[in-house]
Write a protein that holds these residues in place. Structure first.
Motif, PDB file in Angstrom:
ATOM      1  N   GLU A 152       0.831  -1.206   0.000  1.00 49.87           N
ATOM      2  CA  GLU A 152       0.000   0.000   0.000  1.00 49.87           C
ATOM      3  C   GLU A 152       0.870   1.263   0.000  1.00 49.87           C
ATOM      4  N   LEU A 153       2.062   1.168   0.561  1.00 51.81           N
ATOM      5  CA  LEU A 153       2.957   2.325   0.587  1.00 51.81           C
ATOM      6  C   LEU A 153       3.779   2.451  -0.696  1.00 51.81           C
ATOM      7  N   TRP A 154       3.972   1.302  -1.357  1.00 49.34           N
ATOM      8  CA  TRP A 154       4.822   1.292  -2.554  1.00 49.34           C
ATOM      9  C   TRP A 154       3.977   1.658  -3.768  1.00 49.34           C
ATOM     10  N   ILE A 155       3.886   2.993  -4.003  1.00 43.49           N
ATOM     11  CA  ILE A 155       3.007   3.529  -5.046  1.00 43.49           C
ATOM     12  C   ILE A 155       3.845   3.801  -6.286  1.00 43.49           C
ATOM     13  N   ILE A 156       3.564   3.062  -7.361  1.00 46.25           N
ATOM     14  CA  ILE A 156       4.371   3.275  -8.565  1.00 46.25           C
ATOM     15  C   ILE A 156       3.552   3.766  -9.750  1.00 46.25           C
ATOM     16  N   GLU A 157       2.202   3.769  -9.601  1.00 49.58           N
ATOM     17  CA  GLU A 157       1.404   4.221 -10.742  1.00 49.58           C
ATOM     18  C   GLU A 157       1.661   5.692 -11.026  1.00 49.58           C
ATOM     19  N   LYS A 158       1.862   6.460  -9.953  1.00 48.50           N
ATOM     20  CA  LYS A 158       2.235   7.860 -10.144  1.00 48.50           C
ATOM     21  C   LYS A 158       3.581   8.047  -9.473  1.00 48.50           C
ATOM     22  N   GLY A 159       4.391   8.871 -10.021  1.00 51.40           N
ATOM     23  CA  GLY A 159       5.753   9.033  -9.533  1.00 51.40           C
ATOM     24  C   GLY A 159       5.789   9.616  -8.143  1.00 51.40           C
ATOM     25  N   ILE A 160       6.950   9.565  -7.564  1.00 47.12           N
ATOM     26  CA  ILE A 160       7.146  10.080  -6.209  1.00 47.12           C
ATOM     27  C   ILE A 160       6.794  11.554  -6.111  1.00 47.12           C
ATOM     28  N   LYS A 161       7.001  12.296  -7.219  1.00 43.58           N
ATOM     29  CA  LYS A 161       6.721  13.734  -7.182  1.00 43.58           C
ATOM     30  C   LYS A 161       5.232  13.992  -6.980  1.00 43.58           C
TER      31      LYS A 161
END
Length: 925
Positions: A184-193
């Motif tokens: 749930e914390l590892w979000i890759i669909e949208k970038g870190i920015k």
């Protein structure tokens, strides 16, 4: 490899540093990297981590001159599994790796949560394609031995270095597959920015783990700027260096083209002055002409340091910088390297050798020569050999142009001068040797210099020796017994050396016993079996006497405990080797006294007063300033080890973290420190990291750039005026102190004389600076002409080789080894023996450090085959396709067959027999 490729590799090195763990590809780089370089890279990783190791790897890589290394590097990346890095370098397109940076940033921020929630062994099978095979093995091993949290920490470290563009998605897939909450914390669909900090905090509100985020420190170092040289502004180039007025003053005569000796204190930045002079020199040439600079450094650590400094400074200006030392010279084409580079950093013997063999035809190839620590230009030092060549060219009327000469030193010295007149003559002779018409010192900007370089306060501490020394009494008795045993079989034993007034536990006794041991090796008797027995026994007696004497010297300056351990180690090695009746008898005599020696060494009343005073100084100084940084100078390597053990075992000094620095050359006691070990300890000390006190021999007193220290202790350590100034100069911090601690009034008197000589030297330099320059040049020329006349008149005629056949006998037991007629010379410096007869005379054992050097692969050590001898004769190597022994002349006695006269040689060059070159065809027969 083209210059553009090398430049591009340098430009993109930041990406490589963040991605590559060089230890995974070192095995593939064996054809290009030396063993000591591999060791140092491994040590750098162990001590500082993969990024620092990668920095060092790239530095060594970019210095390579051999053909094929760039392709070899790419192949190594491919074989090890660095497919992303391989692709990026081959195309010079790092966009895919650059895009991973935002995920690395996210993983860094989530690292504490990752460590607490992830079971690495569950997700590792799915992540294996994103990692190097060795990384997977290491993670599994750590999970097994240290637990899952440590394994998770290692997994994060590996992912942060991964060059696979799909690792963020693969991690997401692996987490979801295992239904791990971290997904749930590892979000890759949208970038870190695009991820708001609040979103992260909301998802982590149930966790007690604190998240620490730290950006990488900005690069303060020229070499760590990833932009191309053409993109660097003048401001960028000079930003790390602040040019001081006194440095500009020191550079003035040299910038005018004058041959100059620059004499300025240790720590004032003489190397930077050399950079200014060098840059001015290279830029003055008109279009179509180029300058070529050679910088000489005496010691390998200094060479490495200066090569790094010159590379960092000049490669951004578009100049080509390289270096050659004794460690690399055999593997590189010296002539091509000199021709193809603008600045070459050398250890001086390299140039001496290549001038001698004609590889470099003359010094006219250079336009500027810079001698670091130029006060060494005397007698047969390599600096002087280079300048002999220069002066022969100058005085011989050669039409070739001569390079400008610059010397750098903290002290020109005065030799044995007793007054200012003699000091003037000595300094003039040094100037003549370097063809220098100017001595540059700081005169107009002294105030600024004194704000930068602080002269430490000097204190003399006269300490009394032990009132009684039971340890010495016991060892002295053992020595007398050993001498008596030697006299029984050799009545003239005491008269074999002319050295008088010898006393146990002194350097004079060491000189005496060495002379006696050599004399014993060439004793001759009618009965050769008896000669062998007597000579071997005398060899053992004298060897034991030397060890006992060493132990007394250690006890005098350290603890009895350390001296006793030194002897116990020696006798342990004796037992482990061949153990004949003589050695059994000597060992038994020692062991009979061992319990008494143990008791004496443990008795608190036998503490060394010098150590008690040293302890007091250290406690006092670190109490006044807990941030104190100390260099402790001592005379010998054995004392370095003893004082380190003493500090580590002394509860009163628990605040100290000692490191050691010794030379690289082999002694009777040990083989010295390797270059990687030296560099690691210096880097650590400079960074004020693992060590706050450095115990060092003379290797640290000259040239090496050591961190600013505020305490220098000279422990029974004194030399000439140059050494005094160099060692004192290690204490550079404001308010620094220098202590001389000794039990000898003579040592203090010698240091007082050195201080007087320093004043005499400074007065003499001021006097010479007032001379008319034309008069000074005339004086220098007369000295040069006189010295050349003496040199030419003393030139020895080349000795005529003795063609008579001679025997080589084992130096220890006098067993026959071979005839000189069977010896062949390989590549002018290695000596082998032909025939099966010699093979029966030695036994071989695997070498503890097998290594490839040049065309040789060192496999084994060879020893005298006599069971009661086993004297070390040399090594067994693979040379091209041949398995052959290589012998060392210092292991043998040479006997003239006709006269029976026996002679010792320490070097092959001193043994003038008919030397027949090695012939492969002869071997095949």
């Amino acid at each position: 490899m083209t210059f553009e490729q090398r430049r591009s590799l340098r430009a993109f090195r930041d990406y490589i540093r963040k991605t590559l763990d060089p230890t995974y590809i070192l095995s593939y780089m064996a054809p290009w990297f030396r063993e000591e370089e591999v060791q140092y890279i491994q040590a750098e990783k162990n001590n500082k981590g993969p990024m620092e190791a990668a920095t060092l790897f790239l530095k060594i890589l970019l210095d390579l001159q051999e053909e094929g290394w760039f392709r070899g590097f790419l192949d190594a990346l491919d074989h090890a599994g660095y497919s992303g890095l391989y692709e990026a370098i081959e195309s010079w397109d790092f966009q895919k790796i650059e895009k991973l940076e935002e995920y690395r940033l996210l993983l860094k921020r989530l690292q504490p949560e990752f460590k607490s929630r992830i079971i690495p062994t569950d997700i590792l099978p799915d992540l294996s394609e994103c990692l190097i095979n060795q990384e997977c093995e290491e993670i599994t091993q750590i999970c097994s031995t240290k637990g899952m949290m440590a394994g998770a920490e290692k997994l994060v470290e590996c992912l942060l270095r991964s060059d696979k563009e799909n690792w963020p998605k693969t991690l997401k897939f692996a987490l979801e597959k295992e239904r791990n909450q971290f997904s749930e914390l590892w979000i890759i669909e949208k970038g870190i920015k695009d991820v708001e900090t609040e979103d992260l905090e909301e998802k982590m509100e149930t966790s007690d783990i604190q998240i620490f985020y730290q950006e990488d420190p900005e690069c303060q170092n020229l070499s760590e700027n990833s932009c191309l040289p053409s993109e660097v502004s003048d401001t960028d180039l000079y930003s790390p260096f602040k040019t001081r007025s006194y440095q500009l003053e020191l550079a003035v005569p040299a910038k005018k083209g004058k041959n100059t000796i620059i004499c300025a204190p240790t720590g004032c930045g003489k190397t930077f002055v050399a950079l200014l002079i060098c840059e001015h020199h290279l830029k003055k040439f008109p279009q179509g002409q180029k300058g070529k600079v050679v910088f000489f450094a005496n010691q390998i650590p200094v060479y490495e340091q200066q090569k790094s400094v010159f590379s960092e400074y000049f490669e951004r200006l578009g100049y080509r910088v390289t270096g050659i030392s004794g460690a690399t010279a055999e593997n590189v084409p010296v002539k091509q390297i000199v021709e193809n580079n603008d600045i070459i950093v050398l250890t001086p013997q390299i140039l001496v050798n290549n001038l001698k063999n004609g590889t470099i035809p003359s010094l006219s190839i250079f336009t500027l020569m810079i001698f670091d620590e130029c006060h060494n230009t005397s007698k047969q030092h390599p600096y002087n050999m280079i300048m002999f060549n220069y002066l022969d060219q100058k005085l011989g009327g050669s039409s070739g142009p001569l390079p400008q000469v610059i010397g750098l030193t903290a002290s020109v010295g005065v030799g044995d001068a007793k007054d200012t007149g003699e000091a003037l003559d000595y300094i003039c002779k040094l100037c003549a040797s370097l063809d220098a018409s100017v001595i540059a010192t700081v005169q107009d900007n002294l105030e600024e210099l004194e704000q930068v370089v602080y002269k430490p306060q000097k204190f003399f501490r006269k300490v009394e020796s032990r009132v009684s020394d039971k340890f010495k009494c016991i060892i002295a008795q053992l020595m007398r017994e050993t001498e008596s045993l030697a006299k029984r079989i050799c009545k003239d034993f005491e008269n074999l050396s002319k050295i008088q007034n010898r006393e146990f536990g002194t350097q004079k006794y060491e000189q005496w016993i060495v002379t006696v041991q050599k004399a014993c090796m060439v004793l001759q008797m009618p009965d050769k079996e008896e000669e062998s027995r007597i000579c071997k026994a005398l060899f053992l007696y004298t060897s034991h006497l030397r060890k006992y004497n060493d132990a007394l010297i250690i006890s005098e300056d350290a603890r009895m405990k350390d001296a006793l351990q030194y002897l116990k180690d020696f006798f342990s090695n004796v037992r482990a080797a061949r153990f004949d009746e003589t050695e059994q008898d000597l060992t038994q005599r020692f062991e009979e006294k061992l319990q008494e020696l143990e008791s004496v060494s443990r008795d608190p009343s036998n503490e060394n007063p010098k150590l008690e005073d040293l302890c007091f100084i250290l406690q006092e100084e670190y109490h006044l300033n807990p941030e104190t940084i100390t260099i402790l100078f001592v005379k010998t390597r054995a004392l370095v080890d003893a004082l380190k053990n003493w500090i580590e075992g002394n509860s009163k000094l628990s605040f100290l973290k000692p490191g050691i620095l010794t030379g690289r050359s082999k002694t009777n006691q040990n083989t010295g420190m390797t270059l990687p070990a030296q560099k690691c300890i210096l880097d650590s000390f400079k960074a004020h990291g693992d060590h706050n006190i450095l115990i060092a021999t003379s290797v640290a007193d000259e040239g090496i750039d050591i961190a600013q220290c505020n305490l220098v202790i000279l422990y029974e350590y004194v030399g000439n005026v140059i050494k005094m100034i160099q060692t004192r100069g290690r204490g550079r911090a404001r308010g620094s102190k220098c202590f001389l601690l000794t039990s000898s009034a003579a040592v203090i008197e010698k240091e007082n004389i050195n201080m007087y000589k320093e004043k005499m030297m400074n007065d003499s330099i001021l006097c010479l600076q007032k001379w008319d320059e034309a008069v000074f040049k005339e004086k220098i020329l007369h000295i040069q002409i006189d010295e050349k006349f003496i040199r030419d008149s003393q030139e020895k005629t080349k000795p005529v080789p003795d063609k008579e056949n001679k025997k080589l006998l084992c130096r220890k037991c006098k067993a026959f080894a071979c005839y000189t007629a069977d010896i062949r010379v390989i590549e002018e410096s290695h000596y082998t023996v032909l025939g099966d007869a010699f093979k029966a005379c030695f036994v071989s054992r695997p070498h503890p450090k097998p290594i490839q050097f040049s065309n040789f692969y060192k496999r084994a050590k060879i020893f005298c085959a006599r069971q009661d001898c086993s004297h070390d004769w040399g090594i067994h190597v693979k040379y091209k396709t041949f398995e052959i022994p290589v012998i060392k002349i210092e292991s043998f006695v040479v006997e003239d067959i006709a006269t029976g006269v026996q002679t010792l040689y320490s070097k092959w060059k001193d043994f003038h027999f008919e030397k027949i070159p090695f012939d492969a065809a002869e071997m095949s027969k």
